[in-house]
Motif scaffolding. Sequence first.
Motif, PDB file in Angstrom:
ATOM      1  N   TYR A  51      24.312 -13.152 -37.950  1.00  0.00           N
ATOM      2  CA  TYR A  51      22.857 -13.021 -37.774  1.00  0.00           C
ATOM      3  C   TYR A  51      22.556 -11.563 -37.479  1.00  0.00           C
ATOM      4  O   TYR A  51      23.280 -10.900 -36.729  1.00  0.00           O
ATOM      5  CB  TYR A  51      22.388 -13.898 -36.615  1.00  0.00           C
ATOM      6  N   GLU A  76      15.150  -9.523 -41.034  1.00  0.00           N
ATOM      7  CA  GLU A  76      16.061 -10.453 -40.369  1.00  0.00           C
ATOM      8  C   GLU A  76      16.893 -11.195 -41.404  1.00  0.00           C
ATOM      9  O   GLU A  76      16.384 -11.607 -42.437  1.00  0.00           O
ATOM     10  CB  GLU A  76      15.252 -11.436 -39.525  1.00  0.00           C
ATOM     11  N   THR A  77      18.165 -11.343 -41.115  1.00  0.00           N
ATOM     12  CA  THR A  77      19.046 -12.203 -41.891  1.00  0.00           C
ATOM     13  C   THR A  77      19.516 -13.329 -40.991  1.00  0.00           C
ATOM     14  O   THR A  77      20.240 -13.082 -40.012  1.00  0.00           O
ATOM     15  CB  THR A  77      20.261 -11.428 -42.424  1.00  0.00           C
ATOM     16  N   SER A  78      19.072 -14.541 -41.275  1.00  0.00           N
ATOM     17  CA  SER A  78      19.364 -15.661 -40.373  1.00  0.00           C
ATOM     18  C   SER A  78      19.465 -16.981 -41.156  1.00  0.00           C
ATOM     19  O   SER A  78      18.452 -17.579 -41.488  1.00  0.00           O
ATOM     20  CB  SER A  78      18.280 -15.768 -39.309  1.00  0.00           C
ATOM     21  N   SER A 138      23.677 -15.602 -42.407  1.00  0.00           N
ATOM     22  CA  SER A 138      24.511 -15.315 -43.571  1.00  0.00           C
ATOM     23  C   SER A 138      25.840 -16.032 -43.350  1.00  0.00           C
ATOM     24  O   SER A 138      26.538 -15.750 -42.382  1.00  0.00           O
ATOM     25  CB  SER A 138      24.732 -13.809 -43.732  1.00  0.00           C
ATOM     26  N   THR A 164      22.809 -17.110 -47.828  1.00  0.00           N
ATOM     27  CA  THR A 164      22.058 -16.106 -47.085  1.00  0.00           C
ATOM     28  C   THR A 164      20.577 -16.443 -47.093  1.00  0.00           C
ATOM     29  O   THR A 164      20.024 -16.821 -48.133  1.00  0.00           O
ATOM     30  CB  THR A 164      22.257 -14.697 -47.682  1.00  0.00           C
ATOM     31  N   ARG A 165      19.961 -16.306 -45.934  1.00  0.00           N
ATOM     32  CA  ARG A 165      18.505 -16.407 -45.805  1.00  0.00           C
ATOM     33  C   ARG A 165      18.004 -15.116 -45.162  1.00  0.00           C
ATOM     34  O   ARG A 165      18.507 -14.695 -44.121  1.00  0.00           O
ATOM     35  CB  ARG A 165      18.110 -17.597 -44.931  1.00  0.00           C
ATOM     36  N   SER A 166      17.039 -14.476 -45.787  1.00  0.00           N
ATOM     37  CA  SER A 166      16.478 -13.231 -45.258  1.00  0.00           C
ATOM     38  C   SER A 166      14.976 -13.351 -45.128  1.00  0.00           C
ATOM     39  O   SER A 166      14.302 -13.969 -45.966  1.00  0.00           O
ATOM     40  CB  SER A 166      16.845 -12.040 -46.152  1.00  0.00           C
TER      41      SER A 166
END
Length: 283
Positions: free
Chosen positions: A172, A185-187, A189, A225-227
């Motif tokens: 994260y 934000e990457t939440s 990977s 991955t969610r960004s």
Amino acid sequence: YIADVPIFWLPFAVFPNHAHGRTSGIIAPNYTTTGGRGFGLTHIGYYEVFDDYFDALIKADLYTKGGYNLNFESQYMQRYILGGPAHLTLGYSKSRVSSADPYQTNFQLFFGVPTLNINPVTTLTADLQFQSSNYTLYNAQNINDILQQQASSGARFNTLVEEIGFSLSASYSRSQNLRNGTYAETSPSISFSHTSPIYLFGNPTASEDPKIWQTIALNYSGSFTRSVRKDLNQIPADSGRGFPGDSSYVNKEQFGIIHSPSISISPKLGYIAFTPSVSYGEA
């Protein structure tokens, strides 16, 4: 003094005795007369030592006209389990710079774990920082607080399931601009893979002369991955909408997943081994 009658006193100086190391006790305050906030006492509080591995403190800044700030800090250390002291900081304030202004509510959160060894193959590290944009504006303690532009956070978790040869990693990250409220934000990977091949028709190492079909092996790895972003959108002068120079926030969210399976076979012809393989990738 009022009419030469002593009413109250404040210490001019305090000289702590550190001969016995860490000691619980009252934190002596400073006093200030900052512009617009009236008379204030800063850092008044109490420090408690629970044992050799755990301590905590709570302190406050109090102003006659400018509100207050409450702060809690704690550290904990455990050898062989933690790679360094785990720490937690919480801050909450209601502040204003003039008695005619409304109060503004702000907060701060710090949480850090250098390395937490959950078991021999599972670790967690975290360094998280969240705060409202104006917290340091009203509660800065030094020049570094005043100059701070970014609040950055990161965390990572790794584990291995040895029985099936499966590894998992999750991370994260977050970067916040404290001046304009934007962030990226990457939440989360997430990456996962097999550390050893999966033999579909038996383990070829179980016999000295394995069958050809026993050497068929499957490998797999993937990631998700969610960004999320919050950007500031400036309205250009020639756009024909709104007022030039105005701005608004634009939220963006993206998802992605990658699959990478492969299959191989390792037949032997005498002393010669062949390993043809086929791999596939999809995003």
